[in-house]
Design a protein around this motif. Structure first.
Motif, PDB file in Angstrom:
ATOM      1  N   ASN A   1     -11.710 -62.822  -0.077  1.00 21.43           N
ATOM      2  CA  ASN A   1     -11.160 -62.813  -1.340  1.00 21.43           C
ATOM      3  C   ASN A   1      -9.831 -62.128  -1.453  1.00 21.43           C
ATOM      4  OD1 ASN A   1     -13.418 -63.779  -2.876  1.00 21.43           O
ATOM      5  ND2 ASN A   1     -14.425 -61.846  -2.262  1.00 21.43           N
ATOM      6  N   LEU A   2      -8.863 -62.805  -1.551  1.00 18.90           N
ATOM      7  CA  LEU A   2      -7.343 -62.396  -1.582  1.00 18.90           C
ATOM      8  C   LEU A   2      -7.217 -61.383  -2.857  1.00 18.90           C
ATOM      9  CD1 LEU A   2      -5.415 -65.368  -0.009  1.00 18.90           C
ATOM     10  CD2 LEU A   2      -6.324 -63.334   1.056  1.00 18.90           C
ATOM     11  N   TYR A   3      -7.835 -61.745  -3.963  1.00 23.75           N
ATOM     12  CA  TYR A   3      -7.581 -61.031  -5.227  1.00 23.75           C
ATOM     13  C   TYR A   3      -8.748 -60.493  -5.770  1.00 23.75           C
ATOM     14  CZ  TYR A   3      -4.122 -64.790  -5.475  1.00 23.75           C
ATOM     15  OH  TYR A   3      -3.131 -65.570  -5.348  1.00 23.75           O
TER      16      TYR A   3
ATOM     17  N   ARG B   1      -2.875 -58.645 -13.628  1.00 19.45           N
ATOM     18  CA  ARG B   1      -4.349 -58.863 -13.811  1.00 19.45           C
ATOM     19  C   ARG B   1      -4.579 -60.069 -14.296  1.00 19.45           C
ATOM     20  NH1 ARG B   1      -8.521 -57.548 -11.370  1.00 19.45           N
ATOM     21  NH2 ARG B   1     -10.354 -57.025 -12.413  1.00 19.45           N
ATOM     22  N   MET B   2      -3.944 -60.961 -14.971  1.00 18.12           N
ATOM     23  CA  MET B   2      -4.437 -61.987 -15.565  1.00 18.12           C
ATOM     24  C   MET B   2      -4.303 -62.863 -14.149  1.00 18.12           C
ATOM     25  SD  MET B   2      -2.092 -62.530 -19.244  1.00 18.12           S
ATOM     26  CE  MET B   2      -2.341 -63.981 -19.114  1.00 18.12           C
ATOM     27  N   HIS B   3      -3.161 -62.961 -13.567  1.00 18.03           N
ATOM     28  CA  HIS B   3      -3.042 -63.824 -12.203  1.00 18.03           C
ATOM     29  C   HIS B   3      -4.250 -63.350 -11.236  1.00 18.03           C
ATOM     30  CE1 HIS B   3      -0.774 -65.626  -8.875  1.00 18.03           C
ATOM     31  NE2 HIS B   3      -1.233 -64.538  -8.346  1.00 18.03           N
ATOM     32  N   GLU B   4      -4.663 -62.324 -11.128  1.00 24.52           N
ATOM     33  CA  GLU B   4      -5.566 -61.813 -10.212  1.00 24.52           C
ATOM     34  C   GLU B   4      -7.096 -62.634 -10.801  1.00 24.52           C
ATOM     35  OE1 GLU B   4      -4.296 -57.563  -8.724  1.00 24.52           O
ATOM     36  OE2 GLU B   4      -5.884 -57.914 -10.140  1.00 24.52           O
ATOM     37  N   LEU B   5      -7.436 -62.629 -11.954  1.00 21.02           N
ATOM     38  CA  LEU B   5      -8.544 -63.067 -12.492  1.00 21.02           C
ATOM     39  C   LEU B   5      -8.525 -64.526 -12.491  1.00 21.02           C
ATOM     40  CD1 LEU B   5      -9.302 -60.480 -15.788  1.00 21.02           C
ATOM     41  CD2 LEU B   5     -10.346 -60.539 -13.366  1.00 21.02           C
ATOM     42  N   SER B   6      -7.397 -65.223 -12.792  1.00 19.93           N
ATOM     43  CA  SER B   6      -7.228 -66.507 -12.576  1.00 19.93           C
ATOM     44  C   SER B   6      -7.735 -67.375 -11.380  1.00 19.93           C
ATOM     45  CB  SER B   6      -5.940 -67.079 -13.110  1.00 19.93           C
ATOM     46  OG  SER B   6      -5.803 -66.686 -14.266  1.00 19.93           O
ATOM     47  N   PHE B   7      -7.202 -66.390 -10.195  1.00 21.18           N
ATOM     48  CA  PHE B   7      -7.432 -66.979  -8.874  1.00 21.18           C
ATOM     49  C   PHE B   7      -8.476 -66.476  -8.086  1.00 21.18           C
ATOM     50  CE2 PHE B   7      -2.975 -68.523  -9.967  1.00 21.18           C
ATOM     51  CZ  PHE B   7      -3.081 -69.810  -9.233  1.00 21.18           C
ATOM     52  N   GLY B   8      -9.302 -65.392  -8.546  1.00 14.56           N
ATOM     53  CA  GLY B   8     -10.138 -64.853  -7.763  1.00 14.56           C
ATOM     54  C   GLY B   8     -11.524 -65.522  -7.724  1.00 14.56           C
ATOM     55  N   ASN B   9     -12.543 -64.979  -7.252  1.00 13.54           N
ATOM     56  CA  ASN B   9     -13.749 -65.621  -6.605  1.00 13.54           C
ATOM     57  C   ASN B   9     -14.573 -65.439  -8.094  1.00 13.54           C
ATOM     58  OD1 ASN B   9     -16.216 -66.593  -5.974  1.00 13.54           O
ATOM     59  ND2 ASN B   9     -16.058 -64.878  -4.110  1.00 13.54           N
ATOM     60  N   ARG B  10     -15.155 -66.350  -8.762  1.00 14.29           N
ATOM     61  CA  ARG B  10     -15.782 -66.638  -9.834  1.00 14.29           C
ATOM     62  C   ARG B  10     -17.238 -66.070  -9.491  1.00 14.29           C
ATOM     63  NH1 ARG B  10     -12.015 -69.982 -10.599  1.00 14.29           N
ATOM     64  NH2 ARG B  10     -10.526 -70.167 -12.240  1.00 14.29           N
TER      65      ARG B  10
ATOM     66  N   ASN C   1     -18.796 -60.538   1.070  1.00 12.01           N
ATOM     67  CA  ASN C   1     -17.396 -60.499   0.701  1.00 12.01           C
ATOM     68  C   ASN C   1     -16.523 -59.641   0.987  1.00 12.01           C
ATOM     69  OD1 ASN C   1     -17.383 -62.566  -1.928  1.00 12.01           O
ATOM     70  ND2 ASN C   1     -19.316 -61.360  -2.571  1.00 12.01           N
ATOM     71  N   ILE C   2     -15.291 -60.012   1.514  1.00 11.86           N
ATOM     72  CA  ILE C   2     -14.311 -59.091   1.991  1.00 11.86           C
ATOM     73  C   ILE C   2     -13.231 -59.227   1.015  1.00 11.86           C
ATOM     74  CG2 ILE C   2     -12.903 -58.588   4.002  1.00 11.86           C
ATOM     75  CD1 ILE C   2     -14.644 -60.202   5.535  1.00 11.86           C
ATOM     76  N   ASP C   3     -13.086 -58.135  -0.023  1.00 10.42           N
ATOM     77  CA  ASP C   3     -12.034 -57.887  -0.870  1.00 10.42           C
ATOM     78  C   ASP C   3     -10.884 -57.163  -0.225  1.00 10.42           C
ATOM     79  OD1 ASP C   3     -13.718 -58.967  -2.824  1.00 10.42           O
ATOM     80  OD2 ASP C   3     -14.562 -57.180  -3.424  1.00 10.42           O
ATOM     81  N   MET C   4      -9.786 -58.088  -0.089  1.00 12.02           N
ATOM     82  CA  MET C   4      -8.700 -57.482   0.816  1.00 12.02           C
ATOM     83  C   MET C   4      -8.061 -56.461   0.047  1.00 12.02           C
ATOM     84  SD  MET C   4      -9.209 -59.146   3.416  1.00 12.02           S
ATOM     85  CE  MET C   4      -9.802 -60.642   4.066  1.00 12.02           C
ATOM     86  N   GLN C   5      -7.871 -56.528  -1.027  1.00 12.70           N
ATOM     87  CA  GLN C   5      -6.963 -55.419  -1.988  1.00 12.70           C
ATOM     88  C   GLN C   5      -8.053 -54.333  -2.438  1.00 12.70           C
ATOM     89  OE1 GLN C   5      -3.854 -56.822  -4.460  1.00 12.70           O
ATOM     90  NE2 GLN C   5      -4.286 -58.860  -3.860  1.00 12.70           N
TER      91      GLN C   5
END
Length: 380
Positions: free
Chosen positions: A235-237, A253-262, A314-318
């Motif tokens: 997960n990049l976001y 934050r909107m950008h992260e939620l839009s492109f994140g892993n649902r 899940n590997i959350d990079m950030q």
């Protein structure tokens, strides 16, 4: 070692899109491939079953599957990311180093120069240089012949249909001879990049519809009851973040939620699907084979497409930590970080991606065999 303790492990990898954030995936894939080699050398059976990706994730996936060995895959990944870095004067402020990518990135894209036609533009950059880069760093003959499934997605601009391109049949998706243009289509993010035509239809970046192509990876797992399945999602976001304090951080934050892993936001549904598949299998085992007509067999086969995933890593990079308070975001990883190909930032992301993945995946692998060993009677 008992047969049960050495139960084969199928590994599926899902790679998100995120431009220059894909450097995290480069480091993480290095860690994963090294760990697979390490545990395989100890006698454990690990099969890299599938690598699915979208956008920059599709490029990274192509380097991994389009290689002759894991060592070759690491070499191709590292060499490609070395070339993708955009050299800048070290005395420039960071924002200037990041924004230099606006003027093009060698081996990836170049700005259009036909300014007199600007009123009719549908894109800003020419991405043909990426086709050359893909041909240099991906062995497409090896990719198409690989036992590891390769799967990328792109969306048809006119119909809105999300299409998958795979090197072997996955579920209902037929195999395609993968070429550089299929990978390019998956990364054709508008309005910066032009659409890519496949079979006469224009395609844009698949991340516009789904930035985490999990379904294709799940379809690639076998239905063998005697294997463990591990789905590794890079997960990049970040799922979590600190409360925004200004409009710039709100937009980020909107950008992260839009492109994140649902899927991460609905673990209960994933658990229910696993339980349902187990129940169906248990009930099917009680029914005599002759009692299953063609209709029931078809429905049973369809249900088994939703395979039991023994571990979703899940590997959350950030924000890889499990602390109560989300980690503070590195300023270079905000919504503008997608275009930051500066050596300092790319190098940090590769190092961090390797460390995060290594720290998370090593215990995940070790637990597969610890659980199996603990289930064996003493003296077995």
């Amino acid at each position: 070692m008992s047969q049960t303790a050495n139960k084969p492990v199928e590994v599926g990898v899902v790679l998100q899109g995120g431009g220059a954030l894909g450097a995290y995936e480069c480091g993480a894939l290095n860690a994963l491939l090294e760990l697979i080699d390490e545990f395989s050398a100890k006698g454990h059976r690990i099969l890299l079953k599938v690598v699915s990706g979208v956008s920059i994730g599709s490029i990274n996936a192509a380097c991994v599957v389009g290689a002759k060995s894991s060592a070759d895959a690491r070499a191709r990944l590292n060499a490609m990311w070395d070339d993708l870095m955009l050299e800048t004067p070290p005395f420039w402020m960071h924002a200037a180093q990041r924004d230099l990518a606006y003027f093009g990135l060698p081996g990836f894209y170049t700005p259009r120069t036909d300014f007199w036609t600007a009123p009719s533009w549908t894109y800003v950059y020419d991405t043909r240089p990426l086709l050359v880069t893909l041909a240099r760093y991906v062995d497409f003959a090896a990719l198409n012949a690989s036992a590891t499934a390769f799967a990328v997605t792109a969306v048809e601009v006119v119909t809105g249909t999300l299409r998958a391109f795979v090197n072997q049949p996955l579920g209902k998706v037929p195999a395609t001879k993968i070429e550089p243009r299929h990978v390019l289509a998956s990364g054709s993010l508008p309005p910066g990049f032009p659409w890519t035509e496949i079979d006469g239809m224009p395609h844009w970046d698949g991340g516009l519809v789904d930035n985490t192509p999990l379904g294709l990876a799940i379809d690639a797992f076998s239905t063998d009851a005697e294997v463990d399945r591990m789905l590794v999602v890079m997960n990049l976001y970040p799922l979590r973040a600190r409360l925004p304090r200004n409009l710039a951080v709100v937009e980020d934050r909107m950008h992260e939620l839009s492109f994140g892993n649902r899927l991460r936001q609905d673990h209960d549904t994933a658990r229910r699907i696993n339980a349902l598949v187990e129940t169906i299998d248990d009930l099917a085992a009680l029914v005599p084979p002759e009692a299953l007509d063609e209709r029931l067999r078809a429905r049973l086969d369809e249900a088994r497409r939703y395979k039991i995933i023994d571990a979703i890593v899940n590997i959350d990079m950030q924000d890889p930590s499990a602390t109560l308070i989300p980690a503070a975001q590195n300023p270079a990883d905000d919504k503008d970080g997608m275009r930051d190909f500066s050596p300092e930032t790319v190098g940090r992301r590769r190092r961090d991606g390797f460390k995060f993945a290594h720290d998370i995946l090593r215990p995940a692998f070790e637990s597969r065999w610890r659980v199996a060993d603990a289930s064996q009677p003493a003296g077995s």
